[in-house]
Design a protein around this motif. Structure first.
Motif, mmCIF file in Angstrom:
data_model
loop_
_atom_site.group_PDB
_atom_site.id
_atom_site.type_symbol
_atom_site.label_atom_id
_atom_site.label_comp_id
_atom_site.label_asym_id
_atom_site.label_seq_id
_atom_site.Cartn_x
_atom_site.Cartn_y
_atom_site.Cartn_z
ATOM 1 N N ASP A 1 4.378 0.320 4.451
ATOM 2 C CA ASP A 1 3.831 -0.819 3.708
ATOM 3 C C ASP A 1 2.535 -1.279 4.378
ATOM 4 O OD1 ASP A 1 7.053 -2.396 2.941
ATOM 5 O OD2 ASP A 1 6.009 -0.678 2.059
ATOM 6 N N ILE A 2 1.440 -1.146 3.659
ATOM 7 C CA ILE A 2 0.146 -1.604 4.174
ATOM 8 C C ILE A 2 -0.196 -2.914 3.478
ATOM 9 C CG2 ILE A 2 -2.301 -1.059 4.418
ATOM 10 C CD1 ILE A 2 -1.584 1.866 4.378
ATOM 11 N N PRO B 1 0.049 4.496 -5.959
ATOM 12 C CA PRO B 1 -1.106 3.627 -6.257
ATOM 13 C C PRO B 1 -0.742 2.403 -7.084
ATOM 14 C CG PRO B 1 -1.114 5.499 -7.722
ATOM 15 C CD PRO B 1 0.057 5.702 -6.806
ATOM 16 N N PHE B 2 0.295 1.719 -6.679
ATOM 17 C CA PHE B 2 0.701 0.505 -7.365
ATOM 18 C C PHE B 2 1.088 -0.517 -6.304
ATOM 19 C CE2 PHE B 2 3.834 -2.206 -9.608
ATOM 20 C CZ PHE B 2 3.008 -2.666 -10.620
ATOM 21 N N VAL B 3 0.300 -1.540 -6.161
ATOM 22 C CA VAL B 3 0.539 -2.552 -5.134
ATOM 23 C C VAL B 3 1.691 -3.450 -5.583
ATOM 24 C CG1 VAL B 3 -0.470 -4.449 -3.834
ATOM 25 C CG2 VAL B 3 -1.871 -2.465 -4.434
ATOM 26 N N VAL B 4 2.691 -3.595 -4.717
ATOM 27 C CA VAL B 4 3.911 -4.324 -5.066
ATOM 28 C C VAL B 4 4.114 -5.487 -4.094
ATOM 29 C CG1 VAL B 4 5.000 -2.289 -6.059
ATOM 30 C CG2 VAL B 4 5.307 -2.787 -3.635
ATOM 31 N N PRO B 5 4.928 -6.472 -4.473
ATOM 32 C CA PRO B 5 5.225 -7.576 -3.538
ATOM 33 C C PRO B 5 5.919 -7.054 -2.284
ATOM 34 C CG PRO B 5 5.845 -8.170 -5.772
ATOM 35 C CD PRO B 5 5.516 -6.709 -5.812
ATOM 36 N N LYS B 6 5.590 -7.606 -1.171
ATOM 37 C CA LYS B 6 6.172 -7.163 0.083
ATOM 38 C C LYS B 6 7.565 -7.760 0.262
ATOM 39 C CE LYS B 6 5.377 -7.043 5.064
ATOM 40 N NZ LYS B 6 4.465 -7.398 6.172
ATOM 41 N N ARG C 1 1.079 -8.792 -0.832
ATOM 42 C CA ARG C 1 1.451 -7.576 -1.532
ATOM 43 C C ARG C 1 1.073 -6.392 -0.656
ATOM 44 N NH1 ARG C 1 2.331 -8.548 -6.897
ATOM 45 N NH2 ARG C 1 1.666 -6.457 -7.530
ATOM 46 N N VAL C 2 1.725 -5.250 -0.944
ATOM 47 C CA VAL C 2 1.532 -4.093 -0.068
ATOM 48 C C VAL C 2 1.275 -2.838 -0.896
ATOM 49 C CG1 VAL C 2 2.937 -5.004 1.815
ATOM 50 C CG2 VAL C 2 4.020 -3.665 0.008
ATOM 51 N N LEU C 3 0.549 -1.911 -0.269
ATOM 52 C CA LEU C 3 0.356 -0.563 -0.796
ATOM 53 C C LEU C 3 1.303 0.355 -0.041
ATOM 54 C CD1 LEU C 3 -1.314 1.490 -2.522
ATOM 55 C CD2 LEU C 3 -2.751 1.778 -0.478
ATOM 56 N N GLN C 4 2.118 1.106 -0.772
ATOM 57 C CA GLN C 4 3.119 1.959 -0.135
ATOM 58 C C GLN C 4 2.586 3.385 -0.038
ATOM 59 O OE1 GLN C 4 6.765 1.370 -2.370
ATOM 60 N NE2 GLN C 4 7.340 -0.304 -1.029
#
Length: 243
Positions: A142-143, A178-183, A197-200
């Motif tokens: 998680d970035i 390529p879908f930023v999701v809530p952390k 939010r994070v990039l996985q």
């Protein structure tokens, strides 16, 4: 062929009974004029002879029917009954297969949350059975949203298990989701930010020795370039092992 032999024996038996009934009738007819046999005796003997003759005819007809073979319509009905029985067998097999839980692929059972005799519902907060392949483990990194600009696709990384910073696992880049999701919180610590939010990013563990386990958390470091002190930049706070 076996039934033909039985029918022939029954015909022979009926013919023998008929012969005896006719002889008995002849004797009574000879005794009737002298009064040694009454008219009732004569009538009874004639009835016995007629019954014996009818039995012979019945046995002969049964033998002819057996030799003629099955009626074509009976054969058609029997074939349809066989097909119906086969269809019923396939239906039952299908019903049984619907009661079995089958894995779509080979793997290892990681967790079982249902036991024999327990109602197998679908609770919203848990999975009844977790299955996965552990031959190759991956790290889901998680970035944080504010660090996405620092990440470069395909850069090498290293993972270290929580509590064992001396252990380092080389990571191979697999893909970016390529879908930023809530952390979601991984550590439960108050210092971990969850209001972002994070990039996985998915990385594969190059060599799993000593072994890591599915669900285990690790710290991931990416080499974004060395600073003046020669240390690695670390834009990732935490990550979790996945299948």
């Amino acid at each position: 062929a076996e039934q033909v032999a039985v029918d022939e024996t029954q015909l022979e038996e009926a013919e023998a009974v008929e012969t005896e009934a006719k002889r008995q009738l002849e004797r009574i007819l000879q005794l009737a004029p002298s009064g040694a046999a009454t008219q009732a005796d004569v009538d009874a003997a004639r009835r016995s002879a007629a019954v014996a003759t009818a039995q012979v005819a019945h046995a002969r007809a049964a033998l002819d029917l057996t030799k003629a073979g099955a009626w074509q319509y009976d054969v058609m009905i029997a074939k349809q009954q066989v097909e119906q029985a086969r269809s019923e067998v396939e239906r039952i097999k299908t019903e049984l297969s619907r009661l079995e839980v089958r894995s779509p692929r080979d793997g290892e059972v990681l967790q079982v949350n249902v036991r024999p005799g327990e109602f197998a519902g679908t609770p919203p907060d848990r999975t009844l059975l977790v299955l996965g392949s552990t031959d190759s483990l991956h790290v889901r990194v998680d970035i944080d949203e504010q660090d996405i600009g620092r990440y470069r696709v395909g850069i090498p990384g290293v993972a270290m298990p929580r509590g064992f910073p001396e252990l380092k696992y080389e990571l191979r880049f697999k893909r970016v989701e390529p879908f930023v999701v809530p952390k979601r919180s991984l550590t439960g610590e108050n210092t971990e930010r969850v209001d972002t939010r994070v990039l996985q990013v998915i990385y594969e563990i190059a060599k799993n020795e000593p072994p890591l386990y599915v669900g285990q958390q690790v710290d991931v470091f990416f080499r974004l370039g060395e600073d003046d002190d020669g240390v690695l930049a670390t834009p990732v706070e935490s990550a979790a092992i996945s299948q």
